[in-house]
Design a protein around this motif. Structure first.
Motif, PDB file in Angstrom:
ATOM      1  N   MET A 132       0.864  -1.176   0.141  1.00 19.44           N
ATOM      2  CA  MET A 132      -0.187   0.055  -0.066  1.00 19.44           C
ATOM      3  C   MET A 132       0.764   1.076   0.090  1.00 19.44           C
ATOM      4  N   ALA A 133       2.165   1.353   0.704  1.00 20.15           N
ATOM      5  CA  ALA A 133       2.969   2.463   0.682  1.00 20.15           C
ATOM      6  C   ALA A 133       3.277   2.779  -0.631  1.00 20.15           C
ATOM      7  N   ASN A 134       3.879   1.718  -1.429  1.00 18.44           N
ATOM      8  CA  ASN A 134       4.532   2.249  -2.807  1.00 18.44           C
ATOM      9  C   ASN A 134       3.289   2.597  -3.609  1.00 18.44           C
ATOM     10  N   TYR A 135       2.132   1.888  -3.516  1.00 20.22           N
ATOM     11  CA  TYR A 135       0.774   2.407  -4.268  1.00 20.22           C
ATOM     12  C   TYR A 135       0.721   3.788  -3.928  1.00 20.22           C
ATOM     13  N   GLN A 136       0.621   4.125  -2.589  1.00 19.35           N
ATOM     14  CA  GLN A 136       0.189   5.493  -2.288  1.00 19.35           C
ATOM     15  C   GLN A 136       1.328   6.433  -2.573  1.00 19.35           C
ATOM     16  N   THR A 137       2.517   6.274  -2.655  1.00 16.98           N
ATOM     17  CA  THR A 137       3.582   6.966  -3.000  1.00 16.98           C
ATOM     18  C   THR A 137       3.639   7.324  -4.417  1.00 16.98           C
ATOM     19  N   SER A 138       3.036   6.290  -5.193  1.00 18.78           N
ATOM     20  CA  SER A 138       3.311   6.437  -6.826  1.00 18.78           C
ATOM     21  C   SER A 138       2.246   7.629  -6.975  1.00 18.78           C
ATOM     22  N   ILE A 139       1.166   7.169  -6.470  1.00 18.75           N
ATOM     23  CA  ILE A 139      -0.066   8.359  -6.729  1.00 18.75           C
ATOM     24  C   ILE A 139       0.379   9.651  -6.304  1.00 18.75           C
ATOM     25  N   ASP A 140       0.835   9.766  -5.072  1.00 21.23           N
ATOM     26  CA  ASP A 140       1.327  11.083  -4.629  1.00 21.23           C
ATOM     27  C   ASP A 140       2.255  11.834  -5.656  1.00 21.23           C
ATOM     28  N   THR A 141       3.098  11.056  -6.280  1.00 16.85           N
ATOM     29  CA  THR A 141       4.125  11.579  -7.089  1.00 16.85           C
ATOM     30  C   THR A 141       3.179  11.989  -8.375  1.00 16.85           C
ATOM     31  N   LEU A 142       2.401  10.970  -8.810  1.00 16.30           N
ATOM     32  CA  LEU A 142       1.585  11.529 -10.009  1.00 16.30           C
ATOM     33  C   LEU A 142       0.608  12.566 -10.054  1.00 16.30           C
ATOM     34  N   PHE A 143       0.220  12.840  -8.632  1.00 18.45           N
ATOM     35  CA  PHE A 143      -0.776  13.954  -8.422  1.00 18.45           C
ATOM     36  C   PHE A 143       0.363  15.278  -8.410  1.00 18.45           C
ATOM     37  N   HIS A 144       1.382  15.305  -7.803  1.00 21.41           N
ATOM     38  CA  HIS A 144       2.370  16.477  -7.684  1.00 21.41           C
ATOM     39  C   HIS A 144       2.825  16.532  -9.112  1.00 21.41           C
ATOM     40  N   ALA A 145       3.046  15.641  -9.996  1.00 20.29           N
ATOM     41  CA  ALA A 145       3.644  16.102 -11.228  1.00 20.29           C
ATOM     42  C   ALA A 145       2.438  16.387 -12.103  1.00 20.29           C
ATOM     43  N   LEU A 146       1.323  16.243 -11.918  1.00 22.41           N
ATOM     44  CA  LEU A 146       0.161  16.644 -12.752  1.00 22.41           C
ATOM     45  C   LEU A 146      -0.426  17.914 -11.984  1.00 22.41           C
ATOM     46  N   ALA A 147       0.214  18.461 -11.046  1.00 20.46           N
ATOM     47  CA  ALA A 147      -0.551  19.585 -10.472  1.00 20.46           C
ATOM     48  C   ALA A 147      -0.119  20.870 -11.101  1.00 20.46           C
ATOM     49  N   ASP A 148       0.882  20.847 -11.947  1.00 23.40           N
ATOM     50  CA  ASP A 148       1.179  22.146 -12.521  1.00 23.40           C
ATOM     51  C   ASP A 148       0.558  22.086 -14.014  1.00 23.40           C
ATOM     52  N   PRO A 149       0.264  23.285 -14.413  1.00 23.90           N
ATOM     53  CA  PRO A 149      -0.434  23.290 -15.907  1.00 23.90           C
ATOM     54  C   PRO A 149       0.700  23.109 -17.066  1.00 23.90           C
ATOM     55  N   THR A 150       1.747  23.470 -16.660  1.00 20.77           N
ATOM     56  CA  THR A 150       2.844  23.284 -17.672  1.00 20.77           C
ATOM     57  C   THR A 150       3.188  21.752 -17.827  1.00 20.77           C
ATOM     58  N   ARG A 151       3.302  21.032 -16.797  1.00 22.72           N
ATOM     59  CA  ARG A 151       3.584  19.824 -16.937  1.00 22.72           C
ATOM     60  C   ARG A 151       2.393  18.942 -17.638  1.00 22.72           C
ATOM     61  N   ARG A 152       1.293  19.400 -17.231  1.00 17.67           N
ATOM     62  CA  ARG A 152      -0.019  18.575 -17.922  1.00 17.67           C
ATOM     63  C   ARG A 152      -0.295  18.942 -19.227  1.00 17.67           C
ATOM     64  N   ALA A 153       0.303  20.139 -19.797  1.00 16.05           N
ATOM     65  CA  ALA A 153       0.508  20.287 -21.383  1.00 16.05           C
ATOM     66  C   ALA A 153       1.438  19.574 -21.971  1.00 16.05           C
ATOM     67  N   VAL A 154       2.610  19.309 -21.251  1.00 18.30           N
ATOM     68  CA  VAL A 154       3.574  18.419 -21.815  1.00 18.30           C
ATOM     69  C   VAL A 154       2.808  17.001 -22.228  1.00 18.30           C
ATOM     70  N   VAL A 155       2.333  16.672 -20.952  1.00 18.99           N
ATOM     71  CA  VAL A 155       1.671  15.180 -21.014  1.00 18.99           C
ATOM     72  C   VAL A 155       0.513  15.219 -22.184  1.00 18.99           C
ATOM     73  N   GLU A 156      -0.226  16.126 -22.354  1.00 17.11           N
ATOM     74  CA  GLU A 156      -1.075  16.226 -23.160  1.00 17.11           C
ATOM     75  C   GLU A 156      -0.579  16.161 -24.737  1.00 17.11           C
ATOM     76  N   ARG A 157       0.430  17.004 -24.687  1.00 23.22           N
ATOM     77  CA  ARG A 157       1.079  17.024 -26.225  1.00 23.22           C
ATOM     78  C   ARG A 157       1.639  15.634 -26.419  1.00 23.22           C
ATOM     79  N   LEU A 158       2.498  14.963 -25.270  1.00 21.53           N
ATOM     80  CA  LEU A 158       3.131  13.772 -25.683  1.00 21.53           C
ATOM     81  C   LEU A 158       1.885  12.564 -25.921  1.00 21.53           C
ATOM     82  N   SER A 159       0.982  12.827 -25.460  1.00 22.54           N
ATOM     83  CA  SER A 159      -0.315  11.802 -25.764  1.00 22.54           C
ATOM     84  C   SER A 159      -0.638  11.774 -27.297  1.00 22.54           C
ATOM     85  N   GLN A 160      -0.047  12.656 -27.816  1.00 24.21           N
ATOM     86  CA  GLN A 160      -0.345  12.704 -29.486  1.00 24.21           C
ATOM     87  C   GLN A 160       0.838  12.117 -30.229  1.00 24.21           C
TER      88      GLN A 160
END
Length: 110
Positions: A1-29
């Motif tokens: 559970m700890a690794n599962y939660q840590t993974s989710i925490d890091t994903l939310f942290h990474a996606l919290a920034d609009p610039t990083r979300r824009a990069v992910v959106e672009r790379l999805s293409q």
């Protein structure tokens, strides 16, 4: 559970920034060079590279350098832990809403 939660925490942290979300959106293409990713963003390249570093450190993207060109890609399965977590929440809320619906239907019949 700890690794599962840590993974989710890091994903939310990474996606919290609009610039990083824009990069992910672009790379999805599809894959893109750092220059292509930085072009629409109004910030200095070193600052933008910090955003890419966060995404790479948190396992969302990978990059490879050929000559002077660095190309970034979304990592396969990067959002699996988040998808599973959200799926669990969805099942829980659907169950609760179904129970509420049944209760309300029984109250109307009485």
């Amino acid at each position: 559970m700890a690794n599962y939660q840590t993974s989710i925490d890091t994903l939310f942290h990474a996606l919290a920034d609009p610039t990083r979300r824009a990069v992910v959106e672009r790379l999805s293409q599809g894959s893109a060079t750092v220059g292509e990713l930085a072009e629409p963003v109004s910030m200095a390249l070193p600052s933008f590279m910090q955003h890419l570093s966060v995404l790479e450190k948190d396992g969302i993207i990978s990059s490879e350098k050929v000559g002077r060109v660095r190309t970034c890609h979304l990592r396969s399965g990067a959002f699996e832990a988040l998808e599973n977590w959200l799926g669990d929440r969805r099942v829980m809320w659907e169950s609760r809403l179904d129970a509420l619906e049944n209760y309300l239907n029984n109250e109307q019949q009485n």
